[in-house]
Design a protein around this motif. Structure first.
Motif, PDB file in Angstrom:
ATOM      1  N   SER A 128      43.286  40.871  45.714  1.00 47.20           N
ATOM      2  CA  SER A 128      44.507  41.075  44.919  1.00 47.20           C
ATOM      3  C   SER A 128      44.385  40.397  43.555  1.00 47.20           C
ATOM      4  O   SER A 128      44.906  40.908  42.560  1.00 47.20           O
ATOM      5  CB  SER A 128      45.755  40.622  45.675  1.00 47.20           C
ATOM      6  N   ASN A 139      45.032  37.102  47.676  1.00 46.13           N
ATOM      7  CA  ASN A 139      43.677  36.919  48.181  1.00 46.13           C
ATOM      8  C   ASN A 139      42.709  37.335  47.063  1.00 46.13           C
ATOM      9  O   ASN A 139      43.142  37.722  45.961  1.00 46.13           O
ATOM     10  CB  ASN A 139      43.457  37.687  49.491  1.00 46.13           C
ATOM     11  N   ARG A 164      53.966  40.938  55.422  1.00 49.57           N
ATOM     12  CA  ARG A 164      53.613  42.325  55.742  1.00 49.57           C
ATOM     13  C   ARG A 164      52.114  42.515  55.912  1.00 49.57           C
ATOM     14  O   ARG A 164      51.664  43.572  56.347  1.00 49.57           O
ATOM     15  CB  ARG A 164      54.146  43.265  54.649  1.00 49.57           C
ATOM     16  N   GLN A 165      51.340  41.502  55.509  1.00 59.41           N
ATOM     17  CA  GLN A 165      49.868  41.584  55.599  1.00 59.41           C
ATOM     18  C   GLN A 165      49.349  42.828  54.888  1.00 59.41           C
ATOM     19  O   GLN A 165      48.577  43.627  55.445  1.00 59.41           O
ATOM     20  CB  GLN A 165      49.400  41.550  57.064  1.00 59.41           C
ATOM     21  N   GLU A 166      49.767  42.958  53.627  1.00 59.62           N
ATOM     22  CA  GLU A 166      49.294  44.095  52.836  1.00 59.62           C
ATOM     23  C   GLU A 166      49.361  43.752  51.353  1.00 59.62           C
ATOM     24  O   GLU A 166      50.073  42.827  50.955  1.00 59.62           O
ATOM     25  CB  GLU A 166      50.131  45.347  53.132  1.00 59.62           C
ATOM     26  N   PHE A 167      48.634  44.535  50.548  1.00 55.86           N
ATOM     27  CA  PHE A 167      48.705  44.329  49.108  1.00 55.86           C
ATOM     28  C   PHE A 167      50.111  44.657  48.632  1.00 55.86           C
ATOM     29  O   PHE A 167      50.781  45.539  49.177  1.00 55.86           O
ATOM     30  CB  PHE A 167      47.669  45.195  48.386  1.00 55.86           C
ATOM     31  N   TRP A 168      50.512  43.946  47.611  1.00 56.36           N
ATOM     32  CA  TRP A 168      51.876  44.036  47.142  1.00 56.36           C
ATOM     33  C   TRP A 168      51.841  44.091  45.615  1.00 56.36           C
ATOM     34  O   TRP A 168      51.808  43.057  44.967  1.00 56.36           O
ATOM     35  CB  TRP A 168      52.661  42.812  47.656  1.00 56.36           C
ATOM     36  N   HIS A 169      51.803  45.315  45.108  1.00 56.92           N
ATOM     37  CA  HIS A 169      51.867  45.504  43.661  1.00 56.92           C
ATOM     38  C   HIS A 169      53.321  45.333  43.259  1.00 56.92           C
ATOM     39  O   HIS A 169      54.127  46.246  43.406  1.00 56.92           O
ATOM     40  CB  HIS A 169      51.327  46.894  43.288  1.00 56.92           C
ATOM     41  N   TRP A 206      49.361  39.365  47.661  1.00 59.57           N
ATOM     42  CA  TRP A 206      49.117  39.694  49.058  1.00 59.57           C
ATOM     43  C   TRP A 206      50.341  39.246  49.839  1.00 59.57           C
ATOM     44  O   TRP A 206      50.722  38.070  49.791  1.00 59.57           O
ATOM     45  CB  TRP A 206      47.868  38.987  49.597  1.00 59.57           C
ATOM     46  N   SER A 207      50.986  40.169  50.503  1.00 61.05           N
ATOM     47  CA  SER A 207      52.181  39.816  51.257  1.00 61.05           C
ATOM     48  C   SER A 207      51.777  39.189  52.583  1.00 61.05           C
ATOM     49  O   SER A 207      51.156  39.846  53.429  1.00 61.05           O
ATOM     50  CB  SER A 207      53.035  41.061  51.510  1.00 61.05           C
ATOM     51  N   ARG A 208      52.139  37.918  52.776  1.00 58.31           N
ATOM     52  CA  ARG A 208      51.817  37.246  54.036  1.00 58.31           C
ATOM     53  C   ARG A 208      52.629  37.827  55.189  1.00 58.31           C
ATOM     54  O   ARG A 208      52.140  37.945  56.308  1.00 58.31           O
ATOM     55  CB  ARG A 208      52.089  35.738  53.919  1.00 58.31           C
TER      56      ARG A 208
END
Lengths: 149, 149
Positions: free
Chosen positions: A52, A49, A69-74, A65-67
């Motif tokens: 991110s 997004n 888990r709906q969270e940022f994903w470094h 952006w993890s679809r």
């Protein structure tokens, strides 16, 4: 620094101009394909997004952006397998990204392989397509890296 | 022959099994990156729905679903620049595709270039990212091929 993106301009501006005006879809996402800077082979495809993408540009490492888990994903925060950004490219209508990355560690895929694209589609005898492994053996043990089977 | 796809199985079946069970998103789409079978360079990223993927497998040429036009998009139908399928790969969770293609004609991009990814993101002096052309000159005249400026 918190880079902002240019507003979407005319078709000519988007296709031929110097302004970076990425198009996010109705879910606010843009597809990003990571490819290895040395081998040029595709490693994985994920989504970003706007935030991110901003973090990726600031950090110099891929932040998706993890679809699911709906969270940022470094990427690599757990495994250590971060992706250092060498170059980011966008396409003619600026609705897709390629991340040319230096893949740190043994591989990009959580299954223990260098690339997530380790199977090809083949025609099965009953007409239904199946999958065939392309021979890319595991380069690391996911249980050892991620701490679970 | 109208190939059907396998139902989505367990995580292990999806990641390590021989069944092709592509995951389409809430809009019924899956991302497909076309890469050149010779140079391995990315050409374009577009989307397919289940029917366009079926048509691609049957025809042996890339048939996408145009999100902007909401219609099937047999790549090259207008320009002659079809993409002959050499191989289709999918990733660990089967929600992305790579089409390894023989790109017929002068290029994949409607702007007249070999690849749609002809610009890279650069930091501008004011902190807002901009774009820089990567030096890929046009390989064909889009007006001559598509019949409009």
């Amino acid at each position: 620094m918190n880079p902002a993106f240019a507003p979407r301009g005319s078709k000519a501006e988007i296709e031929e101009g110097p302004a970076f005006a990425p198009k996010f879809d109705t879910d606010g996402l843009i597809a990003a394909m990571a490819i290895d800077s040395v081998s040029r082979e595709p490693l994985m495809l994920a989504y970003m997004n706007a935030e991110s993408l901003r973090r990726t540009l600031e950090l110099g490492e891929a932040v998706y952006w993890s679809r699911s888990r709906q969270e940022f994903w470094h990427k690599g925060a757990t495994s250590g397998h971060v992706q250092k950004i060498v170059e980011i490219r966008t396409d003619c209508d600026q609705d897709a990204l390629i991340l040319v990355v230096e893949q740190v560690g043994a591989g990009a895929c959580h299954t223990g392989r260098g690339s997530c694209f380790y199977r090809r589609v083949v025609k099965a005898t009953n007409g239904t397509p199946g999958l065939e492994f392309t021979g890319g053996d595991r380069t690391f043990d996911p249980a050892a890296v991620y701490g679970k089977a």
